[in-house]
Write a protein that holds these residues in place. Structure first.
Motif, PDB file in Angstrom:
ATOM      1  N   VAL A 151       0.719  -1.304  -0.123  1.00  0.00           N
ATOM      2  CA  VAL A 151      -0.038  -0.095  -0.362  1.00  0.00           C
ATOM      3  C   VAL A 151       0.839   1.755  -0.149  1.00  0.00           C
ATOM      4  CG1 VAL A 151      -1.711   1.196   1.250  1.00  0.00           C
ATOM      5  CG2 VAL A 151      -2.003  -1.020   1.326  1.00  0.00           C
ATOM      6  N   CYS A 152       0.651   2.001  -1.436  1.00  0.00           N
ATOM      7  CA  CYS A 152       1.686   3.086  -1.136  1.00  0.00           C
ATOM      8  C   CYS A 152       0.919   4.652  -1.586  1.00  0.00           C
ATOM      9  CB  CYS A 152       2.507   3.152  -3.338  1.00  0.00           C
ATOM     10  SG  CYS A 152       3.203   3.864  -3.028  1.00  0.00           S
ATOM     11  N   ARG A 153       1.959   5.431  -0.595  1.00  0.00           N
ATOM     12  CA  ARG A 153       1.358   6.646  -0.739  1.00  0.00           C
ATOM     13  C   ARG A 153       0.697   7.147  -1.848  1.00  0.00           C
ATOM     14  NH1 ARG A 153       0.916  11.847   1.967  1.00  0.00           N
ATOM     15  NH2 ARG A 153       2.123   9.881   4.188  1.00  0.00           N
ATOM     16  N   THR A 154       1.336   6.820  -3.146  1.00  0.00           N
ATOM     17  CA  THR A 154       0.563   6.610  -4.620  1.00  0.00           C
ATOM     18  C   THR A 154      -0.503   6.314  -4.456  1.00  0.00           C
ATOM     19  OG1 THR A 154       2.665   7.240  -5.513  1.00  0.00           O
ATOM     20  CG2 THR A 154       0.690   6.855  -7.056  1.00  0.00           C
ATOM     21  N   ASP A 155      -1.124   5.662  -4.207  1.00  0.00           N
ATOM     22  CA  ASP A 155      -2.726   5.190  -3.841  1.00  0.00           C
ATOM     23  C   ASP A 155      -3.234   6.166  -3.021  1.00  0.00           C
ATOM     24  OD1 ASP A 155      -1.523   2.345  -4.903  1.00  0.00           O
ATOM     25  OD2 ASP A 155      -1.297   1.934  -2.740  1.00  0.00           O
ATOM     26  N   GLY A 207      -3.325  -0.481  -6.027  1.00  0.00           N
ATOM     27  CA  GLY A 207      -1.964  -1.292  -5.234  1.00  0.00           C
ATOM     28  C   GLY A 207      -1.541  -2.241  -7.044  1.00  0.00           C
ATOM     29  N   HIS A 208      -0.121  -1.463  -6.982  1.00  0.00           N
ATOM     30  CA  HIS A 208       1.176  -1.714  -7.742  1.00  0.00           C
ATOM     31  C   HIS A 208       2.583  -2.161  -6.899  1.00  0.00           C
ATOM     32  CE1 HIS A 208       1.425   2.625  -5.934  1.00  0.00           C
ATOM     33  NE2 HIS A 208       2.731   1.908  -6.194  1.00  0.00           N
ATOM     34  N   GLN A 209       2.045  -2.493  -6.215  1.00  0.00           N
ATOM     35  CA  GLN A 209       3.908  -3.692  -5.350  1.00  0.00           C
ATOM     36  C   GLN A 209       2.512  -4.783  -5.468  1.00  0.00           C
ATOM     37  OE1 GLN A 209       6.012  -0.642  -2.454  1.00  0.00           O
ATOM     38  NE2 GLN A 209       3.837   0.105  -2.453  1.00  0.00           N
ATOM     39  N   LEU A 249       8.869  -3.751  -4.469  1.00  0.00           N
ATOM     40  CA  LEU A 249       8.524  -3.661  -5.888  1.00  0.00           C
ATOM     41  C   LEU A 249       7.835  -2.241  -5.958  1.00  0.00           C
ATOM     42  CD1 LEU A 249       6.668  -6.368  -6.612  1.00  0.00           C
ATOM     43  CD2 LEU A 249       8.373  -6.211  -6.390  1.00  0.00           C
ATOM     44  N   CYS A 250       8.011  -0.821  -5.128  1.00  0.00           N
ATOM     45  CA  CYS A 250       7.092   0.403  -5.506  1.00  0.00           C
ATOM     46  C   CYS A 250       8.361   1.684  -4.459  1.00  0.00           C
ATOM     47  CB  CYS A 250       6.268   1.013  -4.989  1.00  0.00           C
ATOM     48  SG  CYS A 250       5.903   2.791  -5.727  1.00  0.00           S
ATOM     49  N   ALA A 251       8.145   1.452  -3.480  1.00  0.00           N
ATOM     50  CA  ALA A 251       9.267   1.879  -2.289  1.00  0.00           C
ATOM     51  C   ALA A 251      10.595   1.668  -2.385  1.00  0.00           C
ATOM     52  CB  ALA A 251       8.724   1.565  -1.167  1.00  0.00           C
TER      53      ALA A 251
HETATM   54 ZN    ZN Z   1       4.294   3.023  -5.132  1.00  0.00          ZN
END
Ligand code: ZN
Ligand code: ZN
Length: 330
Positions: free
Chosen positions: A41-45, A63-65, A148-150
């Protein structure tokens, strides 16, 4: 299957997503179906569900990770049962000027996982096979997800900033991306200066072995060769700029900033200092970073949430209450 869906018509403050039952996605050519094991869960979400980023679809599964197991649409690189990872960059057109010049992260027609196509807040995810990466064994799926993102974008930020071995590097903000970047910097024998608000983040930076740690209005005790900003704040970017030597670089690791304040050119940018944004990642960044993950034995700390608590996971990101990265575990 279950899917946590962002529908602007149904979203409420802090209850951005609704859980629904829907059909398993049908595969098109060149796609694989992943049974999702974990999704970061990313800040971009959060930027997507709060409308900081304009909606690209009427309804979307964020969801992108994604860490998943290949269950259909197998390829030579992704046999049945392969544990694969998917990042924010879910596809490119392959023939625009940027793709033809080795800059696929800037593609004119990109596909963004969990933003322009459905992502991993669901039991299954349909992804382009050429944008899914076989993952190293020996790491828990929940620990791989934030890499996968961070992890990858933090790594790309170091590249964009042009970090050289042994340099003095500032990290402005100390969330999940910075806490992975510091481990890479230490492996490169860099001195790391951390400026961050929040007692928790300062303690985390000290525990991670930062050379120096200061509060948000503090200035590093020495001039820096490079700085990377992680907070979505223009003020922080200017503070980073003010800490640089001549010829130094600030890389802005944020897809969205509140605003850039006016700043003094003569003292802050003159002297060939550079300000660069970091946009998306390339597949080569992902491959190179995954090699490094194996070498450095990176183990991000995570807080796990079940899929039906996706809103709570987003709240934890918003209010910075999760220890380490928030991850949905299915
Ligand atoms: Zn991200
Ligand atoms: Zn392109």
């Amino acid at each position: 299957m279950r899917a946590a869906v962002f529908d602007p018509k149904l979203a409420r403050p802090e209850k951005w997503l609704v859980l629904e039952e829907r059909e398993q996605p049908r595969l098109g050519p060149g796609e694989v179906l992943l049974k999702v094991i974990a999704c970061g869960v990313c800040r971009t979400d959060l930027h997507i569900v709060e409308g900081d980023l304009p909606a690209l679809q009427p309804r979307i599964v964020p969801g992108h990770q994604i860490v998943g197991e290949v269950v259909a649409g197998v390829t030579a690189d992704l046999p049945l049962g392969t544990r694969a990872g998917v990042t924010w960059l879910g596809g490119v057109d392959g023939d625009c000027w940027f793709c033809r010049h080795g800059m696929e992260n800037l593609c004119d027609h990109p596909v963004f996982t969990g933003y322009s196509v459905d992502g991993g807040y669901a039991d299954y995810a349909r992804v382009r096979a050429d944008f899914a990466f076989p993952l190293p064994e020996g790491l828990e799926a929940a620990q791989v997800a934030p890499l996968l993102c961070a992890g990858i974008i933090g790594f790309r930020s170091l590249r964009v900033a042009g970090v050289q071995r042994g340099e003095r590097v500032g990290l402005f903000g100390f969330g999940s991306s910075a806490s992975l970047a510091i481990q890479v910097l230490q492996a490169w024998d860099c001195e790391v200066y951390v400026v961050t608000r929040g007692e928790n983040h300062r303690r985390a930076a000290e525990a991670a072995g930062a050379t120096w740690v200061g509060a948000e209005d503090a200035k590093p005790p020495t001039v820096l060769d490079r700085a990377i900003t992680f907070a979505p704040s223009g003020k922080v970017v200017v503070a980073a700029l003010a800490s640089l030597r001549k010829g130094g670089v600030v890389a802005i690791n944020a897809i969205h900033l509140d605003q850039m304040p006016a700043f003094d050119y003569d003292t802050l940018l003159w002297g060939e200092r550079q300000l660069r944004s970091v946009a998306n990642v390339t597949r080569q960044d992902a491959r190179d970073f995954l090699v490094l993950v194996r070498q450095l034995d990176l183990h991000p700390s995570v807080t796990e949430f079940p899929l039906h608590e996706a809103n709570a996971a987003l709240q934890a990101v918003k209010h910075e209450t999760a220890a380490g990265s928030a991850v949905l575990v299915l």
